[in-house]
Scaffold this active site. Structure first.
Site, mmCIF file in Angstrom:
data_model
loop_
_atom_site.group_PDB
_atom_site.id
_atom_site.type_symbol
_atom_site.label_atom_id
_atom_site.label_comp_id
_atom_site.label_asym_id
_atom_site.label_seq_id
_atom_site.Cartn_x
_atom_site.Cartn_y
_atom_site.Cartn_z
ATOM 1 C CD GLU A 53 -3.104 2.967 -5.264
ATOM 2 O OE1 GLU A 53 -4.090 2.325 -5.474
ATOM 3 O OE2 GLU A 53 -2.074 2.360 -5.028
ATOM 4 N NE ARG A 70 -4.111 -1.251 0.092
ATOM 5 C CZ ARG A 70 -4.536 -2.379 -0.714
ATOM 6 N NH1 ARG A 70 -3.482 -2.609 -1.489
ATOM 7 N NH2 ARG A 70 -5.556 -3.106 -0.621
ATOM 8 C CG HIS A 128 -3.403 -1.176 -6.735
ATOM 9 N ND1 HIS A 128 -3.758 -0.499 -5.667
ATOM 10 C CD2 HIS A 128 -3.202 -2.461 -6.513
ATOM 11 C CE1 HIS A 128 -3.953 -1.414 -4.805
ATOM 12 N NE2 HIS A 128 -3.700 -2.701 -5.244
HETATM 13 C C1 8YV Z 1 -6.847 -5.874 -5.204
HETATM 14 C C2 8YV Z 1 -5.144 -5.516 -3.360
HETATM 15 O O1 8YV Z 1 -6.681 -5.893 -6.472
HETATM 16 O O2 8YV Z 1 -6.533 -7.206 -2.510
HETATM 17 C C3 8YV Z 1 -5.774 -6.150 -2.252
HETATM 18 O O3 8YV Z 1 -5.414 -5.972 -1.181
HETATM 19 O O4 8YV Z 1 -4.406 -4.532 -3.043
HETATM 20 C C4 8YV Z 1 -5.375 -5.724 -4.687
HETATM 21 O O5 8YV Z 1 -4.593 -6.460 -5.457
HETATM 22 C C5 8YV Z 1 -7.815 -4.783 -4.801
HETATM 23 O O6 8YV Z 1 -7.622 -4.551 -3.223
HETATM 24 C C6 8YV Z 1 -8.992 -5.099 -4.860
HETATM 25 O O7 8YV Z 1 -10.033 -4.467 -4.063
#
Ligand code: 8YV
Length: 328
Positions: free
Chosen positions: A272, A243, A290
């Site tokens: 983002e 993140r 992302h």
């Molecule tokens: C997802 C992600 O695509 O799952 C996670 O925590 O960071 C991503 O890879 C995204 O969160 C989908 O909501």
């Protein structure tokens, strides 16, 4: 008489197969346009839904949760990280939260490894040379990157994804170091050939590549602060597929521009989808929008996990991927 199907509001467009199954099982309100919901639309959704299926682009905060109708009993996040949801408030209001762990581990680790390979070897710069029609021919001293074999990889957060990265990086000849809230068992450390550092500061100062794999929580916000980034070696690389909020992005940008860090591979950003324009201009960075877990297979698996969580919950059982505030 057949039981009424639960009203399930899904905020974004999901893979066809997942949506088809959701239509069969639930009174599913799907997103045709695939636009992130506004806060007002989210409020409208939680007022009426039995189940909300949000993604990382939806902020389910106290303001939204305080408007939830009496039927909302489950938030089944389509994603692993739950920093988009105020889990504390949801739990206090009797709303169960679930996520989709496990199914995006290998894909995210693959993308991390791609960045660990690509940044020291200057892949993004090479592509720009070709695209800019600027290649004037091979030279023995031009476009030299750095070898990763024999280098030290420091993993911050040694959960599923951190361990999957460790296994890959071992195969590329890197030595594995990690910092984690909890030390791994001796067996697992031996299996991964990983060295534990209790002090993150001390680990940062010794690593050639640092890769972030911890969740974003109030405790990890700006974990890589300006002070900690400065502890890294001047020629070290930072990779972040977790993140953006975990890194002080402005401080990182300043250091990259000043040549105080070897480079960075970032798949996630602090604000983002906005990306600091100065960061975009930096040499020796590889920036991705992302897409760490963005595979067809992964998205279908995530959708199936969401469905299992909703089904189990609706059948009166504990959903397999429940997230409790104590886990964060
Ligand atoms: C997802 C992600 O695509 O799952 C996670 O925590 O960071 C991503 O890879 C995204 O969160 C989908 O909501």
């Amino acid at each position: 008489m057949a039981r009424k199907k639960p009203l399930v509001v899904v905020t974004r467009k999901l893979p066809e197969a997942v949506e088809t199954r959701m239509r069969e099982l639930f009174d599913a309100r799907l997103s045709a346009e695939d636009q992130p919901m506004t806060q007002a639309e989210l409020v409208e959704a939680v007022r009426h839904a039995d189940v909300l299926v949000p993604t990382v682009t939806d902020r389910i905060d106290t303001a939204v949760l305080s408007q939830a109708g009496p039927n909302l009993k489950l938030i089944a996040n389509f994603g692993n990280g739950v920093d988009n949801i105020d889990v504390d408030t949801a739990t206090q209001r009797g709303i169960t939260v679930t996520n989709t762990p496990g199914v995006l581990t290998e894909d995210t680790a693959d993308m991390t490894m791609a960045l660990i390979l690509a940044v020291p070897r200057r892949v993004a710069e090479g592509i720009k040379v070709i695209e800019g029609d600027a290649w004037r021919g091979w030279s023995p001293t031009w476009m030299l990157g750095h070898r990763i074999s024999g280098k030290r990889l420091g993993i911050i957060g040694m959960g599923r994804i951190g361990q999957a990265v460790a296994r890959r990086a071992r195969a590329f000849g890197m030595s594995i170091h990690y910092h984690n809230r909890k030390r791994l068992s001796a067996e697992l450390e031996e299996h991964l050939d990983a060295t534990y550092w209790e002090s993150l500061d001390q680990m940062l100062a010794r690593m050639d590549v640092v890769s972030i794999h911890c969740p974003h929580t109030p405790g990890t916000y700006h974990l890589l602060s300006a002070r900690r980034l400065k502890l890294m070696k001047k020629d070290a690389y930072l990779v972040n597929t977790a993140r953006g909020e975990i890194v002080d992005e402005n401080a990182l940008t300043r250091m990259l521009l000043a040549g105080e860090l070897g480079g960075a591979g970032l798949d996630v950003f602090e604000h983002e989808p906005a990306v600091n324009p100065k960061l975009v201009k930096c040499d020796r960075v590889l920036l991705l929008p992302h897409m760490g877990s963005a595979t067809v297979e992964g998205r279908i698996d995530m959708g199936e996990k969401v469905i299992v969580n909703i089904k189990t919950f609706m059948d009166g059982h504990r959903p397999p991927d429940r997230v409790l505030p104590s886990m964060l």
